[in-house]
Write an enzyme that holds these catalytic residues in place. Structure first.
Site, PDB file in Angstrom:
ATOM      1  N   TYR A   1      -3.099  70.606  60.003  1.00 53.48           N
ATOM      2  CA  TYR A   1      -2.896  72.052  60.138  1.00 53.48           C
ATOM      3  C   TYR A   1      -4.113  72.823  59.620  1.00 53.48           C
ATOM      4  O   TYR A   1      -4.814  72.362  58.721  1.00 53.48           O
ATOM      5  CB  TYR A   1      -1.619  72.516  59.426  1.00 53.48           C
TER       6      TYR A   1
ATOM      7  N   HIS B   1      -1.623  72.154  41.869  1.00 53.83           N
ATOM      8  CA  HIS B   1      -1.501  71.741  43.272  1.00 53.83           C
ATOM      9  C   HIS B   1      -1.858  70.249  43.411  1.00 53.83           C
ATOM     10  O   HIS B   1      -1.148  69.476  44.073  1.00 53.83           O
ATOM     11  CB  HIS B   1      -2.471  72.614  44.085  1.00 53.83           C
TER      12      HIS B   1
END
Ligand code: FES
Length: 364
Positions: A139, A162
């Site tokens: 993506y 993250h």
């Protein structure tokens, strides 16, 4: 000898990466099976003719998205290779039946954040080395401008969270490329793995991280299934050609691979060819051709761009990055910051072509 520049850690050795998504026109299905087979085989032959110039992987998305049927993952040293491949594809008889609804372009680059990788591991980030994952989840990714207005330390803190979440899913191999200035998105993210459910869980967890608040866009998302190119084309229906087309990695009898025409590698020159995902550096020294792995075992420097010279015992190449010196015949280190040798390949010249093979696989 080409490219003897100094190692610039900010830009040297990066690769160009392209994800091209194709849609097949319904008109293709109205053709006779004989015609469909001819068109598929011509397209396969055309795409395969680029196997030495770039790393190429084929994926099917047929039945998974309405607007895309298959994807080609391309990795090369310059964007011109992608331009040449697209020209070749759209010069085949299949061209009237093909569209490219999506195309994502970028380059490898080291992260500006501390992601816990040092030395050679960090250098690996600029080389795409696909794994064996059945799926590739791709993506585009764009951050908000507010993200870039934050102090670096603040961004690093959120990126560390993250990264911690990502490391809870070690079964996925992450390939991130940078598109700033090259294409519409800022990054293209591609996870390789074998589980759609684990990937769904990973992405849900990432949504909960603080950094996620600064995501502007991360769609469309593509779930891609790794197959050989003939299998990909057979997955779209119509005449089946996988048996006739054979495996993607062609091999000459005895494991030899037709790497390049000797005329394209004149004495004193060097070049890089792809064998599957491996890069091989070829050197022509006064008519004698040597083949070694193109990536220096120290920190992946491109050896085909190194300085060729004659050492006491024979020809040698000096890595352009940190000057390790390798014997071209044996791959052993003559001097430099490492002791590990570079891998060598068997070479033979036949009918004006240079053939290479894994040393262990040569039978004739
Ligand atoms: S990459 Fe460091 S010597 Fe080659």
């Amino acid at each position: 000898m080409t490219g003897q520049g100094e190692h610039n850690p900010e830009s040297a050795g990066r690769q160009c990466v392209k994800y091209s998504f194709f849609k097949v026109d319904p008109g293709f299905r109205r053709l006779s099976h004989e015609k469909q087979a001819d068109l598929k085989l011509e397209l396969i032959g055309t795409i395969r003719s680029f196997n030495r110039r770039m790393l190429l992987r084929a994926y099917s998305l047929f039945g998974l998205r309405g607007d895309v049927d298959f994807m080609l993952w391309q990795v090369a040293e310059e964007v011109d290779a992608f331009n040449a491949l697209a020209s070749a594809i759209f010069s085949t008889s299949m061209a009237p039946y093909l569209q490219t609804p999506y195309s994502l372009l970028g380059m490898t680059r080291r992260s500006i954040y501390d992601i816990g990788l040092q030395g050679a591991e960090a250098e690996e980030r600029i080389i795409i080395q696909p794994g064996d994952g059945k799926y590739l989840f791709v993506y585009p990714f764009v951050k908000t401008r507010a993200w870039y207005a934050l102090p670096f330390e603040e961004r690093q803190r959120m990126m560390s969270e993250h990264i911690r979440v990502g490391r809870k899913y070690p079964q996925f191999k992450l390939n991130t490329i940078y598109s700033f200035g090259l294409d519409d998105q800022e990054f293209v993210v591609a996870f390789e793995g074998n589980s759609t459910s684990a990937f769904l869980d990973l992405v849900m967890e990432l949504r909960d991280t603080e950094a996620s608040r600064y995501t502007l866009r991360d769609t469309p998302t593509f779930t891609c299934i790794n197959m050989t190119l003939p299998q990909v084309l057979d997955s779209i229906g119509g005449a089946q050609v996988a048996d006739e087309a054979g495996p993607d990695v062609e091999s000459h009898e005895g494991g030899w691979l037709n790497a390049i025409a000797l005329a394209d590698l004149p004495p004193g020159s060097s070049t890089r060819v792809y064998m599957g995902s491996q890069q091989i550096a070829l050197f022509n020294v006064d008519g004698q051709v040597y083949a070694i792995n193109n990536r220096c075992p120290h920190a992946r420097g491109p050896l085909c761009e190194g300085r060729l010279h004659i050492n006491g015992s024979g020809p040698a190449v000096t890595c352009p990055w940190h000057k390790a010196d390798f014997d071209l015949a044996t791959g052993s280190v003559i001097e430099g910051p490492i002791s590990a040798p570079v891998r060598t390949y068997a070479v033979k010249i036949e009918d004006g072509h240079v053939y290479v093979a894994e040393q262990a696989e040569v039978t004739a």
